[in-house]
Design a protein around this motif. Structure first.
Motif, PDB file in Angstrom:
ATOM      1  N   PRO A  32       9.793  11.071  -3.449  1.00 29.07           N
ATOM      2  CA  PRO A  32       8.443  10.558  -3.755  1.00 29.07           C
ATOM      3  C   PRO A  32       8.300  10.056  -5.187  1.00 29.07           C
ATOM      4  CG  PRO A  32       8.313  12.633  -2.596  1.00 29.07           C
ATOM      5  CD  PRO A  32       9.748  12.456  -2.979  1.00 29.07           C
ATOM      6  N   PHE A  33       9.172  10.542  -6.100  1.00 25.48           N
ATOM      7  CA  PHE A  33       9.100  10.074  -7.487  1.00 25.48           C
ATOM      8  C   PHE A  33       9.959   8.836  -7.691  1.00 25.48           C
ATOM      9  CE2 PHE A  33       8.418  14.643  -7.402  1.00 25.48           C
ATOM     10  CZ  PHE A  33       7.137  14.697  -7.936  1.00 25.48           C
ATOM     11  N   SER A  39       7.009   7.073   0.582  1.00 25.36           N
ATOM     12  CA  SER A  39       7.172   8.414   1.145  1.00 25.36           C
ATOM     13  C   SER A  39       7.086   8.419   2.664  1.00 25.36           C
ATOM     14  CB  SER A  39       6.109   9.353   0.580  1.00 25.36           C
ATOM     15  OG  SER A  39       6.309   9.510  -0.793  1.00 25.36           O
ATOM     16  N   ASP A  40       6.161   7.629   3.214  1.00 23.89           N
ATOM     17  CA  ASP A  40       5.997   7.633   4.665  1.00 23.89           C
ATOM     18  C   ASP A  40       7.272   7.185   5.368  1.00 23.89           C
ATOM     19  OD1 ASP A  40       3.516   8.614   4.512  1.00 23.89           O
ATOM     20  OD2 ASP A  40       2.467   6.742   4.951  1.00 23.89           O
ATOM     21  N   LEU A  41       7.904   6.164   4.812  1.00 25.73           N
ATOM     22  CA  LEU A  41       9.149   5.675   5.395  1.00 25.73           C
ATOM     23  C   LEU A  41      10.220   6.765   5.335  1.00 25.73           C
ATOM     24  CD1 LEU A  41      10.644   3.248   6.581  1.00 25.73           C
ATOM     25  CD2 LEU A  41      11.304   2.630   4.248  1.00 25.73           C
ATOM     26  N   ALA A  42      10.283   7.455   4.180  1.00 29.17           N
ATOM     27  CA  ALA A  42      11.274   8.516   4.029  1.00 29.17           C
ATOM     28  C   ALA A  42      10.989   9.654   5.010  1.00 29.17           C
ATOM     29  CB  ALA A  42      11.264   9.031   2.597  1.00 29.17           C
ATOM     30  N   GLY A 165      -2.442  15.264   4.835  1.00 26.87           N
ATOM     31  CA  GLY A 165      -2.480  13.882   5.288  1.00 26.87           C
ATOM     32  C   GLY A 165      -1.969  12.930   4.213  1.00 26.87           C
ATOM     33  N   GLY A 166      -1.899  13.415   2.978  1.00 22.26           N
ATOM     34  CA  GLY A 166      -1.364  12.580   1.906  1.00 22.26           C
ATOM     35  C   GLY A 166       0.126  12.393   2.072  1.00 22.26           C
ATOM     36  N   SER A 167       0.625  11.237   1.707  1.00 24.40           N
ATOM     37  CA  SER A 167       2.021  10.887   1.968  1.00 24.40           C
ATOM     38  C   SER A 167       3.003  11.889   1.371  1.00 24.40           C
ATOM     39  CB  SER A 167       2.340   9.507   1.394  1.00 24.40           C
ATOM     40  OG  SER A 167       1.551   8.558   2.031  1.00 24.40           O
ATOM     41  N   THR A 168       2.810  12.215   0.100  1.00 25.13           N
ATOM     42  CA  THR A 168       3.784  13.055  -0.592  1.00 25.13           C
ATOM     43  C   THR A 168       3.802  14.466  -0.014  1.00 25.13           C
ATOM     44  OG1 THR A 168       3.300  11.781  -2.575  1.00 25.13           O
ATOM     45  CG2 THR A 168       4.567  13.802  -2.848  1.00 25.13           C
ATOM     46  N   LEU A 173       6.450  18.686   3.407  1.00 25.35           N
ATOM     47  CA  LEU A 173       6.322  19.537   4.584  1.00 25.35           C
ATOM     48  C   LEU A 173       7.433  19.207   5.595  1.00 25.35           C
ATOM     49  CD1 LEU A 173       4.341  21.619   6.001  1.00 25.35           C
ATOM     50  CD2 LEU A 173       3.513  19.645   7.274  1.00 25.35           C
ATOM     51  N   THR A 174       7.611  17.897   5.830  1.00 24.34           N
ATOM     52  CA  THR A 174       8.639  17.453   6.764  1.00 24.34           C
ATOM     53  C   THR A 174      10.024  17.848   6.265  1.00 24.34           C
ATOM     54  OG1 THR A 174       7.272  15.570   7.345  1.00 24.34           O
ATOM     55  CG2 THR A 174       9.589  15.449   7.968  1.00 24.34           C
ATOM     56  N   LEU A 175      10.259  17.634   4.972  1.00 23.05           N
ATOM     57  CA  LEU A 175      11.565  17.965   4.402  1.00 23.05           C
ATOM     58  C   LEU A 175      11.884  19.445   4.629  1.00 23.05           C
ATOM     59  CD1 LEU A 175      13.998  16.964   2.772  1.00 23.05           C
ATOM     60  CD2 LEU A 175      12.757  17.550   0.691  1.00 23.05           C
TER      61      LEU A 175
END
Lengths: 320, 295
Positions: A32-33, A39-42, A165-168, A173-175
Motif C-alpha cells: 500500500p505504500f 491496493s485493491d488490485l493487490a 471498506g477502505g482499500s488499505t 486483512l486479506t494479507l
C-alpha cells in the motif's frame, strides 16, 4: 537458451531461502505504500492466489482435474452477499457459513465419483456438468441470487474504529487471511497426509495394498479445496461488494487452471505467484491492448503445456 | 408454478420439428466429439472452437461474396485443414496422456476463441438465412431452412453411419478403437486412421457451426455451450457409439423443445445436465457403449 536458463537456475538455487522469504514478506507488507492507489488490485491478486492454491490441492496433489472450482468460489461469495444484502446479518457470519455450505455441497457432489473411482476422464466431464448446473442455477434463480444483476452492494464493516471498506485496511486483512490459510495448507501438504496424497497420485493401487483408504485421502483433499475456494470467494466479495454470475462462470475456472499450469502443478507457491503475476499483467495490458490479455493468456498456456509442463517452478528448479 | 399449455396437433408437429432440427445440430457436434473420444480417448475441448470457426468462416465468406452455400463449403474445408494441421503437428504425440490431451486442446480452444474475440469483438453476429420462405410439412407451415438442417443432419448420420459399418475404412476405425496393437500387426495404418477420424470430427463441428449460424447469433465462446451438451450426450449415448450419439441427440432435442413449454430454457438445461451426471456415475458406458472405456 539452456546456458542462460541454467544460470537463472543456479541463481535461484543459490539464493538463501530465509532472507528471500523475508524480502517477499516485507514487499507484501509494503504494497500500500509502494503502490498507493493500487491496493485493491493487490488484494484481488492475493485472493486469486489463494484460490489457485486451493485448486492446486486437488489438481496437483490429488490428481483430480475439476472443471468446477468456480462453483465453490462463487458459493462463498454468494453466501456472504446473501446474508448481508438480503438478511442484514453480519458480514463475518458469512465466512463460517460459506465454508460449511461448501463442505456440504462438495461432499454431496464428490462422494459418489470418488467412491466409485470413475477415473480422470469421467471426473473431468462430471465436474463440467456440475459447474454448468451451478452457473445456470445462480443465473436463473432470480428470487435467490438476483439473477444476472447479482447481489450487491455492500462493504465490510467497521472494526475497532477501522473502516475495513477502505482499500488499505482490507488489503491487510486479506494479507493476514491469505497468509494464515496458505500456511495452513502448506503445513497440511508437508505433513504425513501430504505424503500419502502424493504417493496415492503416483500409485493408488499400491497405496491400497499398503492399507491406506485412498478414497478417504482424496475426499479430504477435495473437501479442503472446496472449503478454501469458498473462503477465497467470501473474501473476494468483501472487496468488490457484489456477487455476480461471473464468479461462478467457466471463464474463472479456466483462469484458475491456467494459473496452476503456468505456476507449476503441485507446488502451491507456483500457482500462487502465477495468479498474482497474471492479475497484474492483465491490469497492465488492459489499457494497452483491449482484449489482448486473454489471447496472450491462451498462447502462454499452450506454451506451458507443451514446452514447460512443470510450470515456472519446474523451470527454476531445473526438473526434467 | 407449472403451466401446462394447450397442445394442439399443429403446434405439436412444430415443436417436434424444432426438437428435430435442434437435435440434429447437437448430433453433428456430439458425433464428432464421440468419434474422436471413442477412437483416440481424447477429450477434445477445442471442438467448440472449431464450431465457432465454422460459423465465423461462413459469416466472412457471406460478407465477401453474399453466398451462404459457398460460405458453408469454404469454411468447413478450411476448418478441416486446420484440424489436419493440428492433428499432424501437435496432438498426435500426446495421445497417451488423457489429462495432457485435455489441457492442450483446452489451451488451443482458448487461443482460437480469444483470437476471434480480438478480431471480431465480443458482440454477436447474425447471418441472413439463405432459405427464407416456409414450406408445408404435415399440414403446418415450417421454415424451410430448419427443414434443410434436419435433412443435412439425417444425410450425415446415414452417410457416416454407412461408412462406419459398410466400408473398409469403417472396419479399420473399429479395429483401431478396439485393439490398436492387433490392428497394427494386421497392417492397419493406425496413425492414418487417427488423422482421418480427427479431421472428420473437426469437419462435423465446423458443419454444425456453419449450419447454426443463420439460426442463432454467433459469439466467440458459442462452442462452449454446445460441447458441454454434446459431451453429456455422448456419455449417455455411450462413448464412441455413433448410433448412441444419434439416438440421444434426438431425445435431447425433443426434451428441450417440449421442456420449454413448461420450464424456462435454463431449467431444462439444468435437468439435462443433472441426468447426465447421474449417468456418468451409474452407467458410464451409456446406452450403447460397448467398446473399451478409455481412462
Amino acid at each position: 537458451m539452456s546456458d542462460r536458463l541454467s544460470d537463472v537456475r543456479d541463481v535461484a538455487r543459490g539464493l538463501p531461502r530465509r532472507p528471500l522469504l523475508a524480502v517477499g514478506v516485507l514487499l507484501l507488507l509494503a504494497v500500500p505504500f509502494l503502490f498507493p492507489g493500487q491496493s485493491d488490485l493487490a488484494t484481488e491478486a492475493l485472493i486469486f492466489g489463494l484460490f489457485a492454491i486451493s485448486v492446486d490441492i486437488v489438481l496437483g496433489y490429488a490428481g483430480l482435474l475439476s472443471l468446477a472450482p468456480a462453483a465453490f468460489f462463487g458459493l462463498g461469495a454468494y453466501t456472504v452477499a446473501k446474508l448481508v444484502v438480503d438478511y442484514g446479518q453480519s458480514f463475518w457470519l458469512g465466512f463460517p457459513l460459506a465454508i460449511v455450505l461448501a463442505l456440504i455441497l462438495a461432499f454431496v457432489v464428490g462422494y459418489v465419483p470418488i467412491k466409485r473411482r470413475i477415473g480422470n476422464v469421467y471426473f473431468v466431464l462430471f465436474t463440467l456438468a456440475f459447474g454448468a448446473i451451478v452457473h445456470d442455477f445462480f443465473f436463473v434463480t432470480t428470487w435467490l441470487t438476483g439473477g444476472s444483476d447479482g447481489l450487491g452492494f455492500f462493504g465490510p464493516p467497521e472494526v475497532l474504529g477501522i473502516d475495513l471498506g477502505g482499500s488499505t485496511a482490507y488489503y491487510y486483512l486479506t494479507l493476514g487471511a491469505v497468509a494464515t490459510v496458505g500456511y495452513g495448507l502448506y503445513v497440511l501438504i508437508k505433513s504425513d497426509y501430504g505424503d500419502v496424497l502424493h504417493a496415492t497420485r503416483q500409485n493408488e493401487l499400491r497405496m491400497r495394498y499398503l492399507g491406506y483408504d485412498t478414497n478417504r485421502e482424496l475426499m479430504i483433499a477435495w473437501l479442503v479445496s472446496a472449503a478454501v475456494s469458498a473462503f477465497a470467494g467470501a473474501v473476494y466479495v468483501g472487496l468488490v461488494g457484489i456477487a455476480s454470475p461471473s464468479l461462478v462462470s467457466f471463464a474463472l475456472t479456466g483462469d484458475v487452471i491456467i494459473w496452476i499450469i503456468v505456476g507449476g502443478t503441485g507446488t502451491l507457491l507456483g500457482p500462487f505467484a502465477a495468479a498474482i503475476g497474471l492479475v497484474f499483467t492483465q491490469e497492465l495490458l488492459q489499457n494497452l491492448w483491449q482484449g489482448g490479455y486473454r489471447l496472450l493468456l491462451g498462447v502462454l498456456f499452450v506454451v506451458f503445456v507443451f514446452v514447460l509442463p512443470d510450470g515456472l517452478v519446474g523451470l527454476l528448479r531445473g526438473d526434467e | 408454478m407449472l403451466e401446462i399449455p394447450l397442445i394442439t396437433t399443429e403446434n405439436f408437429i412444430t415443436y417436434a420439428l424444432n426438437g428435430l432440427s435442434r437435435g440434429m445440430i447437437i448430433f453433428l457436434v456430439a458425433s464428432g466429439l464421440s468419434l474422436i473420444f471413442g477412437l483416440i480417448g481424447l477429450i477434445n475441448f477445442a471442438h467448440g472452437a472449431m464450431l465457432a470457426l465454422g460459423g465465423y468462416g461462413t459469416y466472412v465468406v457471406i460478407q465477401a461474396t453474399g453466398n451462404f452455400w459457398l460460405g458453408l463449403v469454404v469454411s468447413v474445408l478450411l476448418v478441416s485443414l486446420l484440424g489436419l494441421a493440428l492433428e499432424r503437428k501437435v496432438l498426435y504425440w500426446i495421445y497417451d496422456e488423457p489429462l495432457l490431451g485435455f489441457l492442450s486442446t483446452f489451451g488451443i480452444g482458448l487461443v482460437i476463441e480469444e483470437a476471434l474475440a480480438v478480431y471480431f469483438g465480443s458482440r454477436s453476429y447474425t447471418v441472413q438465412s439463405p432459405l427464407s420462405q416456409s414450406v408445408e410439412v404435415l399440414g403446418v407451415s415450417y421454415p424451410s431452412y430448419r427443414l434443410f438442417v434436419i435433412l443435412v443432419g439425417a444425410a450425415v448420420a446415414l452417410g457416416v453411419g454407412l461408412v462406419l459399418v459398410k466400408t473398409r475404412l469403417g472396419l479399420e476405425i473399429h479395429a483401431t478403437a478396439n485393439m490398436q496393437s492387433t490392428a497394427e500387426i494386421l497392417g492397419v495404418d493406425t496413425a492414418r486412421i487417427y488423422t482421418i477420424t480427427f479431421v472428420l470430427g473437426t469437419a462435423l463441428a465446423a458443419l454444425a457451426g456453419a449450419l447454426t449460424a443463420p439460426i442463432t447469433s454467433m459469439y466467440p465462446t458459442i462452442g462452449l455451450d454446445y460441447i458441454t451438451m454434446a459431451f453429456l450426450v455422448i456419455i449417455v449415448g455411450g462413448m464412441g457409439s455413433f448410433k448412441g450419439s444419434f439416438v440421444v441427440s434426438m431425445i435431447v432435442g425433443q426434451v428441450i423443445a417440449f421442456g420449454w413449454l413448461v420450464l424456462s430454457p435454463t431449467y431444462v438445461r439444468i435437468l439435462v445436465f443433472a441426468a447426465a451426471m447421474v449417468f456418468i456415475l451409474y452407467k458410464p458406458r451409456g446406452f450403447f457403449g460397448k467398446a473399451e472405456v478409455h481412462e
